[in-house]
Scaffold this motif. Structure first.
Motif, PDB file in Angstrom:
ATOM      1  N   THR A 204      42.375  24.344  32.785  1.00 46.81           N
ATOM      2  CA  THR A 204      42.664  25.732  33.129  1.00 46.81           C
ATOM      3  C   THR A 204      41.888  26.734  32.280  1.00 46.81           C
ATOM      4  OG1 THR A 204      44.606  25.708  31.674  1.00 46.81           O
ATOM      5  CG2 THR A 204      44.959  25.187  34.002  1.00 46.81           C
ATOM      6  N   THR A 205      41.035  26.271  31.377  1.00 48.47           N
ATOM      7  CA  THR A 205      40.245  27.181  30.550  1.00 48.47           C
ATOM      8  C   THR A 205      39.063  27.725  31.349  1.00 48.47           C
ATOM      9  OG1 THR A 205      40.857  26.105  28.470  1.00 48.47           O
ATOM     10  CG2 THR A 205      38.820  27.378  28.486  1.00 48.47           C
ATOM     11  N   GLN A 206      38.925  29.039  31.340  1.00 51.64           N
ATOM     12  CA  GLN A 206      37.863  29.689  32.093  1.00 51.64           C
ATOM     13  C   GLN A 206      36.820  30.309  31.172  1.00 51.64           C
ATOM     14  OE1 GLN A 206      40.169  32.393  34.758  1.00 51.64           O
ATOM     15  NE2 GLN A 206      39.222  31.201  36.382  1.00 51.64           N
ATOM     16  N   MET A 207      35.776  30.830  31.789  1.00 49.66           N
ATOM     17  CA  MET A 207      34.765  31.615  31.091  1.00 49.66           C
ATOM     18  C   MET A 207      34.867  33.065  31.544  1.00 49.66           C
ATOM     19  SD  MET A 207      31.378  29.207  31.009  1.00 49.66           S
ATOM     20  CE  MET A 207      30.602  30.262  29.774  1.00 49.66           C
ATOM     21  N   ILE A 208      34.506  33.952  30.627  1.00 44.32           N
ATOM     22  CA  ILE A 208      34.434  35.366  30.949  1.00 44.32           C
ATOM     23  C   ILE A 208      33.300  35.983  30.130  1.00 44.32           C
ATOM     24  CG2 ILE A 208      36.185  35.953  29.224  1.00 44.32           C
ATOM     25  CD1 ILE A 208      37.046  38.260  31.038  1.00 44.32           C
ATOM     26  N   ASP A 209      32.402  36.686  30.795  1.00 46.66           N
ATOM     27  CA  ASP A 209      31.261  37.337  30.139  1.00 46.66           C
ATOM     28  C   ASP A 209      30.452  36.345  29.298  1.00 46.66           C
ATOM     29  OD1 ASP A 209      32.073  39.785  31.212  1.00 46.66           O
ATOM     30  OD2 ASP A 209      33.366  40.223  29.490  1.00 46.66           O
ATOM     31  N   GLY A 210      30.255  35.141  29.836  1.00 48.74           N
ATOM     32  CA  GLY A 210      29.430  34.147  29.161  1.00 48.74           C
ATOM     33  C   GLY A 210      30.087  33.459  27.986  1.00 48.74           C
ATOM     34  N   LYS A 211      31.384  33.635  27.803  1.00 49.78           N
ATOM     35  CA  LYS A 211      32.103  32.999  26.703  1.00 49.78           C
ATOM     36  C   LYS A 211      33.372  32.339  27.223  1.00 49.78           C
ATOM     37  CE  LYS A 211      30.566  36.171  23.062  1.00 49.78           C
ATOM     38  NZ  LYS A 211      31.003  37.082  21.975  1.00 49.78           N
ATOM     39  N   LYS A 212      33.929  31.487  26.393  1.00 53.95           N
ATOM     40  CA  LYS A 212      35.222  30.902  26.729  1.00 53.95           C
ATOM     41  C   LYS A 212      36.269  32.011  26.746  1.00 53.95           C
ATOM     42  CE  LYS A 212      36.284  26.873  25.029  1.00 53.95           C
ATOM     43  NZ  LYS A 212      36.672  25.790  24.091  1.00 53.95           N
ATOM     44  N   ASP A 213      37.102  32.011  27.754  1.00 57.10           N
ATOM     45  CA  ASP A 213      38.142  33.025  27.894  1.00 57.10           C
ATOM     46  C   ASP A 213      39.309  32.681  26.970  1.00 57.10           C
ATOM     47  OD1 ASP A 213      39.970  34.915  28.621  1.00 57.10           O
ATOM     48  OD2 ASP A 213      39.971  34.441  30.768  1.00 57.10           O
ATOM     49  N   LYS A 214      39.418  33.427  25.881  1.00 56.45           N
ATOM     50  CA  LYS A 214      40.443  33.148  24.871  1.00 56.45           C
ATOM     51  C   LYS A 214      41.693  34.003  25.051  1.00 56.45           C
ATOM     52  CE  LYS A 214      39.289  31.173  21.357  1.00 56.45           C
ATOM     53  NZ  LYS A 214      39.580  29.792  20.919  1.00 56.45           N
TER      54      LYS A 214
END
Length: 257
Positions: A204-214
């Motif tokens: 379920t971990t996604q990316m956002i703006d080229g980074k891991k979505d924390k």
């Protein structure tokens, strides 16, 4: 039971996030089942007082060292990994994390109790720069705390500092490993039963703006399903297999304590 866990274990649903997944090459094929050592388990009878340990697990090689990788913070988690050279696989055989009111010490103690019967006592420790900082109200750094507890229980310790790695570099390289693009490197496999919470976190971990979505780490969700387990996995797989590509890894080195 969390809603996500209920969906998986009761409703038998898959929860792969169909968005821009960080571990986009991770599939169900990477997770193996039937890893129980039933010859040992069946010999125990029905004694309810017997506590589970590594002798229950068929995928724990008692003669080989183990890798431990940590993600530190208010929620602390760790992976247990082990090479299986005859099968040309690298297996993530277990996970541990903090529960309510627990700290790093509790996680390490749980590991030591679970693997107390193991013959090869060498462990190689991975983690990021946070391991060099002191936890709250202690004179010891996180890494020193881990080392002190492991040595107390008779383990030998070697440290492999993971360092800071760019999110995109982690993303690209670990997905290459999962696709096994370099056939000289082992395939990556996960014990589905022992890593069930980490499985949810990875899926379920996604990316956002080229980074891991924390962002889930700051939201009101079960933190064992936030990206923490993914970070701990990154800190292990990236340096370990980059090292293997260079032929530099030797677990039984003289520097182990």
């Amino acid at each position: 039971m969390s809603p996500i866990r209920y969906s998986i274990e009761v409703m038998n649903k898959r929860v792969f996030n169909l968005g821009n997944r960080f571990y986009k090459s991770l599939t169900e094929d990477h997770f193996y089942e039937d890893a129980g050592n039933y010859d040992y388990i069946d010999g125990l009878g029905l004694d309810p007082t017997i506590k589970r340990d590594c002798r229950f697990d068929l995928d724990c090689d008692f003669s080989q060292p183990m890798d431990l990788s940590f993600d530190f913070g208010n929620f602390t988690c760790m992976w247990v990994g082990q090479e299986h050279k005859l099968e040309h696989t690298y297996k993530l055989i277990n996970t541990f994390h903090t529960e309510d009111n627990e700290i790093l010490d509790d996680v390490v103690e749980k590991f030591c109790e679970y693997y107390a019967p193991k013959l090869n006592r060498l462990v190689c420790i991975y983690g990021d720069k946070m391991g060099n900082y002191k936890g709250g109200n202690t004179r010891w750094t996180q890494f020193e705390t881990i080392e002190r507890i492991l040595l107390k229980h008779g383990f030998r310790v070697h440290f492999e500092y993971s360092g800071d790695v760019d999110h995109l570099d982690r993303h690209d390289y670990i997905n290459q490993l999962l696709r096994q693009e370099n056939k000289r490197l082992p395939s990556i496999e996960f014990n589905k039963a022992n890593c069930k919470d980490a499985k949810i976190a990875l899926e379920t971990t996604q990316m956002i703006d080229g980074k891991k979505d924390k962002r889930p780490e700051r939201q009101n969700i079960e933190q064992k399903h936030a990206p923490h387990y993914g970070d701990a996995l990154d800190y292990l797989l990236y340096p370990k297999f980059k090292g293997l590509e260079k032929g530099s890894m030797d677990h039984d080195r003289a520097g182990a304590r």
